[in-house]
Every structure is written in C-alpha cells, then in structure tokens.
Scaffold this motif. Sequence first.
Motif, PDB file in Angstrom:
ATOM      1  N   SER A 134      18.058 -70.224  13.158  1.00 39.89           N
ATOM      2  CA  SER A 134      18.887 -69.406  14.036  1.00 39.89           C
ATOM      3  C   SER A 134      18.976 -68.184  13.543  1.00 39.89           C
ATOM      4  O   SER A 134      18.856 -67.818  12.391  1.00 39.89           O
ATOM      5  CB  SER A 134      20.083 -70.160  14.146  1.00 39.89           C
ATOM      6  N   ILE A 135      19.152 -66.982  14.622  1.00 40.44           N
ATOM      7  CA  ILE A 135      19.348 -65.659  14.175  1.00 40.44           C
ATOM      8  C   ILE A 135      20.668 -65.184  14.852  1.00 40.44           C
ATOM      9  O   ILE A 135      20.941 -65.640  15.739  1.00 40.44           O
ATOM     10  CB  ILE A 135      18.002 -64.703  14.719  1.00 40.44           C
ATOM     11  N   LYS A 136      21.127 -63.896  14.583  1.00 44.98           N
ATOM     12  CA  LYS A 136      22.121 -63.384  15.322  1.00 44.98           C
ATOM     13  C   LYS A 136      21.633 -62.421  16.497  1.00 44.98           C
ATOM     14  O   LYS A 136      20.551 -61.860  16.427  1.00 44.98           O
ATOM     15  CB  LYS A 136      22.699 -62.360  14.303  1.00 44.98           C
ATOM     16  N   ALA A 137      22.381 -62.575  17.652  1.00 42.67           N
ATOM     17  CA  ALA A 137      22.153 -61.749  18.677  1.00 42.67           C
ATOM     18  C   ALA A 137      23.290 -61.278  19.330  1.00 42.67           C
ATOM     19  O   ALA A 137      24.416 -62.144  19.496  1.00 42.67           O
ATOM     20  CB  ALA A 137      21.055 -62.288  19.543  1.00 42.67           C
ATOM     21  N   LEU A 138      23.263 -60.253  19.971  1.00 49.26           N
ATOM     22  CA  LEU A 138      24.312 -59.509  20.845  1.00 49.26           C
ATOM     23  C   LEU A 138      24.140 -60.115  22.412  1.00 49.26           C
ATOM     24  O   LEU A 138      22.980 -59.838  22.961  1.00 49.26           O
ATOM     25  CB  LEU A 138      24.619 -58.194  20.728  1.00 49.26           C
ATOM     26  N   THR A 139      25.032 -60.792  22.901  1.00 42.48           N
ATOM     27  CA  THR A 139      24.818 -61.732  24.144  1.00 42.48           C
ATOM     28  C   THR A 139      25.793 -61.537  24.981  1.00 42.48           C
ATOM     29  O   THR A 139      27.198 -61.089  24.716  1.00 42.48           O
ATOM     30  CB  THR A 139      24.673 -63.037  23.754  1.00 42.48           C
ATOM     31  N   PHE A 140      25.568 -61.811  26.425  1.00 46.53           N
ATOM     32  CA  PHE A 140      26.326 -62.013  27.511  1.00 46.53           C
ATOM     33  C   PHE A 140      26.130 -63.479  28.013  1.00 46.53           C
ATOM     34  O   PHE A 140      24.993 -63.809  28.166  1.00 46.53           O
ATOM     35  CB  PHE A 140      26.347 -61.110  28.674  1.00 46.53           C
ATOM     36  N   ASP A 141      27.249 -64.070  28.004  1.00 43.48           N
ATOM     37  CA  ASP A 141      27.168 -65.731  28.783  1.00 43.48           C
ATOM     38  C   ASP A 141      27.736 -65.827  29.908  1.00 43.48           C
ATOM     39  O   ASP A 141      28.957 -65.423  30.256  1.00 43.48           O
ATOM     40  CB  ASP A 141      27.690 -66.731  27.591  1.00 43.48           C
ATOM     41  N   ALA A 142      27.104 -65.902  31.131  1.00 42.33           N
ATOM     42  CA  ALA A 142      27.531 -66.051  32.375  1.00 42.33           C
ATOM     43  C   ALA A 142      28.602 -66.989  32.709  1.00 42.33           C
ATOM     44  O   ALA A 142      29.533 -66.847  33.342  1.00 42.33           O
ATOM     45  CB  ALA A 142      26.492 -66.182  33.507  1.00 42.33           C
ATOM     46  N   LYS A 143      28.655 -68.143  31.865  1.00 46.25           N
ATOM     47  CA  LYS A 143      29.368 -69.154  32.020  1.00 46.25           C
ATOM     48  C   LYS A 143      30.559 -69.108  31.028  1.00 46.25           C
ATOM     49  O   LYS A 143      31.759 -68.886  31.488  1.00 46.25           O
ATOM     50  CB  LYS A 143      28.751 -70.509  31.839  1.00 46.25           C
ATOM     51  N   LYS A 144      30.245 -68.657  29.785  1.00 47.10           N
ATOM     52  CA  LYS A 144      31.502 -68.885  28.727  1.00 47.10           C
ATOM     53  C   LYS A 144      32.263 -67.314  28.849  1.00 47.10           C
ATOM     54  O   LYS A 144      33.392 -67.484  28.759  1.00 47.10           O
ATOM     55  CB  LYS A 144      30.773 -68.668  27.290  1.00 47.10           C
ATOM     56  N   ASP A 145      31.408 -66.457  28.959  1.00 48.92           N
ATOM     57  CA  ASP A 145      32.163 -64.885  29.131  1.00 48.92           C
ATOM     58  C   ASP A 145      32.659 -64.561  30.743  1.00 48.92           C
ATOM     59  O   ASP A 145      33.790 -64.454  30.916  1.00 48.92           O
ATOM     60  CB  ASP A 145      31.247 -63.847  28.735  1.00 48.92           C
ATOM     61  N   GLY A 146      31.589 -64.997  31.657  1.00 48.98           N
ATOM     62  CA  GLY A 146      32.041 -64.711  32.852  1.00 48.98           C
ATOM     63  C   GLY A 146      31.903 -63.229  33.176  1.00 48.98           C
ATOM     64  O   GLY A 146      32.302 -62.188  32.532  1.00 48.98           O
ATOM     65  N   TRP A 147      31.365 -62.693  34.662  1.00 46.12           N
ATOM     66  CA  TRP A 147      31.028 -61.240  34.794  1.00 46.12           C
ATOM     67  C   TRP A 147      32.338 -60.683  34.995  1.00 46.12           C
ATOM     68  O   TRP A 147      32.654 -59.629  34.322  1.00 46.12           O
ATOM     69  CB  TRP A 147      30.014 -61.211  35.827  1.00 46.12           C
ATOM     70  N   LYS A 206      35.523 -61.754  34.478  1.00 48.27           N
ATOM     71  CA  LYS A 206      36.743 -61.801  33.712  1.00 48.27           C
ATOM     72  C   LYS A 206      36.544 -61.449  32.281  1.00 48.27           C
ATOM     73  O   LYS A 206      37.347 -61.368  31.178  1.00 48.27           O
ATOM     74  CB  LYS A 206      37.374 -63.204  33.531  1.00 48.27           C
ATOM     75  N   SER A 207      35.483 -60.815  31.799  1.00 47.07           N
ATOM     76  CA  SER A 207      35.331 -60.286  30.626  1.00 47.07           C
ATOM     77  C   SER A 207      34.800 -58.861  30.583  1.00 47.07           C
ATOM     78  O   SER A 207      34.378 -58.224  31.645  1.00 47.07           O
ATOM     79  CB  SER A 207      34.213 -61.343  29.861  1.00 47.07           C
ATOM     80  N   LYS A 208      34.619 -58.285  29.346  1.00 47.89           N
ATOM     81  CA  LYS A 208      33.619 -57.124  29.170  1.00 47.89           C
ATOM     82  C   LYS A 208      33.019 -57.222  27.749  1.00 47.89           C
ATOM     83  O   LYS A 208      33.276 -58.048  26.832  1.00 47.89           O
ATOM     84  CB  LYS A 208      34.443 -55.870  29.027  1.00 47.89           C
ATOM     85  N   GLY A 209      32.148 -56.367  27.479  1.00 52.82           N
ATOM     86  CA  GLY A 209      31.611 -56.447  26.120  1.00 52.82           C
ATOM     87  C   GLY A 209      30.397 -57.357  25.876  1.00 52.82           C
ATOM     88  O   GLY A 209      30.046 -58.099  26.799  1.00 52.82           O
ATOM     89  N   PHE A 210      29.861 -57.535  24.550  1.00 48.40           N
ATOM     90  CA  PHE A 210      28.921 -58.586  24.274  1.00 48.40           C
ATOM     91  C   PHE A 210      29.360 -59.269  23.315  1.00 48.40           C
ATOM     92  O   PHE A 210      30.284 -58.734  22.367  1.00 48.40           O
ATOM     93  CB  PHE A 210      27.661 -57.982  23.865  1.00 48.40           C
ATOM     94  N   VAL A 211      28.878 -60.579  23.091  1.00 48.88           N
ATOM     95  CA  VAL A 211      29.379 -61.417  21.876  1.00 48.88           C
ATOM     96  C   VAL A 211      28.301 -61.549  21.082  1.00 48.88           C
ATOM     97  O   VAL A 211      27.176 -61.866  21.250  1.00 48.88           O
ATOM     98  CB  VAL A 211      29.912 -62.550  22.478  1.00 48.88           C
ATOM     99  N   MET A 212      28.610 -61.687  19.686  1.00 47.77           N
ATOM    100  CA  MET A 212      27.641 -61.846  18.701  1.00 47.77           C
ATOM    101  C   MET A 212      27.548 -63.337  18.357  1.00 47.77           C
ATOM    102  O   MET A 212      28.469 -64.013  18.328  1.00 47.77           O
ATOM    103  CB  MET A 212      27.867 -61.312  17.159  1.00 47.77           C
ATOM    104  N   ARG A 213      26.129 -63.914  18.908  1.00 50.05           N
ATOM    105  CA  ARG A 213      26.153 -65.391  18.755  1.00 50.05           C
ATOM    106  C   ARG A 213      24.885 -65.854  18.071  1.00 50.05           C
ATOM    107  O   ARG A 213      23.944 -65.129  17.811  1.00 50.05           O
ATOM    108  CB  ARG A 213      25.963 -65.924  20.140  1.00 50.05           C
TER     109      ARG A 213
END
Length: 402
Positions: free
Chosen positions: A6-19, A21-28
């Motif tokens: 596994s590696i680190k990446a900056l992400t957006f998750d349509a289900k977990k974050d939602g367009w 109700k969220s902002k920004g990117f998540v390090m996953r």
Amino acid sequence: MRMENSIKALTFDAKKDGWEKSKGFVMRDVSMPVLDEKKNLEDALSVIVKIKYAGVCGSDRGLWYRKAFKDMVLSSLAREKKTLRITGHEFVGEVVEVGSMVSRLYHDPDEKNPVKIQKGSLVSGDSHVTCGRCFQCRIGEEHVCMNEAILGISIDGIFAEYVKIPAKNLWAVDQKRVRPEIAAIYDPFGNAVHATTVTDFRGQRVAVFGAGAIGMFAILLLQRFGAAKIIAVDVNEANLKMAKKLGAHETVLIKTHKKSNDWEHDAEAVEKIMELTYGKGVDVSMEMAGAPASFNNCIQSTRRGGHVVAFGIRDGDMTIPNFSRMIVVRGLTIHGIIGRQIFRTWQIAQRMLSDKSNGIQDAIWNIILKKGKGTILDFKKFTPASFEKAMDEHPKIVFKIG
Ligand SMILES: [Zn+2]
Ligand SMILES: [Zn+2]
C-alpha cells in the motif's frame, strides 16, 4: 516486483466523503499500482512512476471546494464501478517500471536526444489521456479527444507515491536544464503556452483576467511573444503586485461591490481598461479566472474584431447580456482553450522553460514559487488546514512527494 502493498494517496471518496457534504481531499492508503500484462493487456503500454513533485492546480482548488468537475468525477466513478478517486494531475517523477511494449513505441532512437522514456528517466506528462482512435485524435487534435480521461478527475491521478500512467502521455525531462519543482508544472505552463499561441499576440494589447498561476505564466510568455501592452486584472492585490514583477505593464484591481447577479461585468474595471487602451479596448482578452463576471469583463473590454480566449472553468450556467450586439455584431472571436496540443505545446513549453536566457524559469522559481518558501509542501505532513492555508497564500504550491 511489488515494492509494498500500500501507498499514500490524496483522495476523494464519493461514498465516504460525498460531494455535497464534504470538502477537501483525504489522505488514504491505496494499493500499490502494478503492471500485470496477463490481466490487463494495456499494461504493456504503461509505466509505473515514482512521483517526486506534484503541482497543485486551480482545478484541484475547484475540486477541493466542490465548485467544478462534479459530473466528470461522479459519472466516471460510476462507470468504473468504484467510489474512490485519487486526485492530482501535474507531476514529475522517476520511471521505475515499464511495460513490455514501451521501449518499442516510445523510446526516441535519436542519439542526439539526451532524454528518453525508459526505466530511471525523469518524466512529466500530459494530464489528458486520449483515445488515439476518435476523429480528433486521428487528425492531430488530441486535446479535444471525444473519449479523453483527465488524471485526478475522470481517472485516478498522481497525488500518490506511485502511479501507473500510459507511456504515450510522458514527456522526458532534461534535469540539467529544468529543475524538478518546475518540471512538475509543465502541464499548467503548457496551458498558458496553448492560450498564448492560439492567436497572434505580436504588437497586441492584451488583458489577462485572473492573475493566478496560469495567468502569470501567460504574462511571462506574452512578454516574450511580443505583446505591446499587457494588463493584469484580478481581485487580489498581492497577485497584481506579482504580475507587475513578472512583466505586466499595467494592473487593474477589481473591487467587490454589490451586484444583483454574479455574471454582471465590473464597470469600473472595464472603464479602466478602456482608459489604458485609449478608448479602444484590448485586442485580446484572456479569461483565466473562471468567474462568470470575468467572462463578461472580457467581452466588454475587447475591441470590435478582437479575440477572447476562454480558459477558466466553473460548473453551471452563465449569462451573456446582449449576446448578438456584443459578440456577433462586434465581430468577436471566442477561443475555447482546453489542455495542451500534444506534444506541440510541450515542445514550446520545453524551449521557453529550459532556455535560461529568457528568464522564465528563474521568474517562476524566484517570484511565483518564492524560492520554495512556503510553496513546497511535504506530502507526508499533509493536513487539510495547512494545505488550505498554503493554497490561499500562494498562487502556486507544489507537493514534495518522494
Ligand atoms: Zn492543472
Ligand atoms: Zn480520441
């Protein structure tokens, strides 16, 4: 060979974050990309790149605040039957693995060319992955490919430690001539090259609406391409100061004032541009801010018969008042500019960046990137708050990833 799982990446998750109700990117943690030609034939044409630096674009900002690319992100995820998108599209990195067909198709046999696409090479690359088969691709207009995918938007991007990329998108970098932090921003610099080569700028008066990073790159290029007068227009005073240092002859600050609609032009700014052009209007205006008012400012500030370069992107509709009178009757030409002409634009970008004598590379590093002070962010220390702050403080920031 798998280096890690596994590696680190900056992400957006349509289900977990939602367009909505969220902002920004998540390090996953995401899985390490691999070339598996047995499973996926196209991997023979791809490479694995270890990302060194990654530029943060205005479009990443649009994505961060959920102001742009909603449809492209969500529909592409639905098509791929997944919910996670790795963001980012401006990069430089080292090729660590190549597919079996890469050297046959993409290794330049010219001995005089010091840079090659091969294992160990430093590469940047175009963020638009084109199909190569549609009408436009077949006639050399890949930048308007019908089936294109954009890294970090409609396919997984490069804000990650390792990425898999089609070799045809790569641009080999001569490290002796371009420093890596600058090589990471070939892609947006290429946008500016594309926008400043779409019409003849020699001897022209030009207004650049939006002195963000690409607007600033455009100012640097317009100077060298022989524009007679360059007027930088922005809502941010610090950006205008920087634009002046980079060679804008005049600056116009747009003051915030009450409007009934966000698309209404800013009369004061247009008047100022009229003054600076002796009542004529500019020959070419460049919309590089994305705000609806900005496009109308362009139209209002351009002389009869002039050109409007439309580059900024914002989701949603906009209104152009008096369309027939302002555009048709006044004989304006509107140019939509998307991406870069692959690789014609890159060739020009390469020359303008790597030839030290024109001063562009130094100006970008010393003035726009402030010699790295506060503008080069450690990917491993990413926090949403510090990232947002850096995005607000500087016209351009770059991640140092590996
Ligand atoms: Zn970009
Ligand atoms: Zn195509």
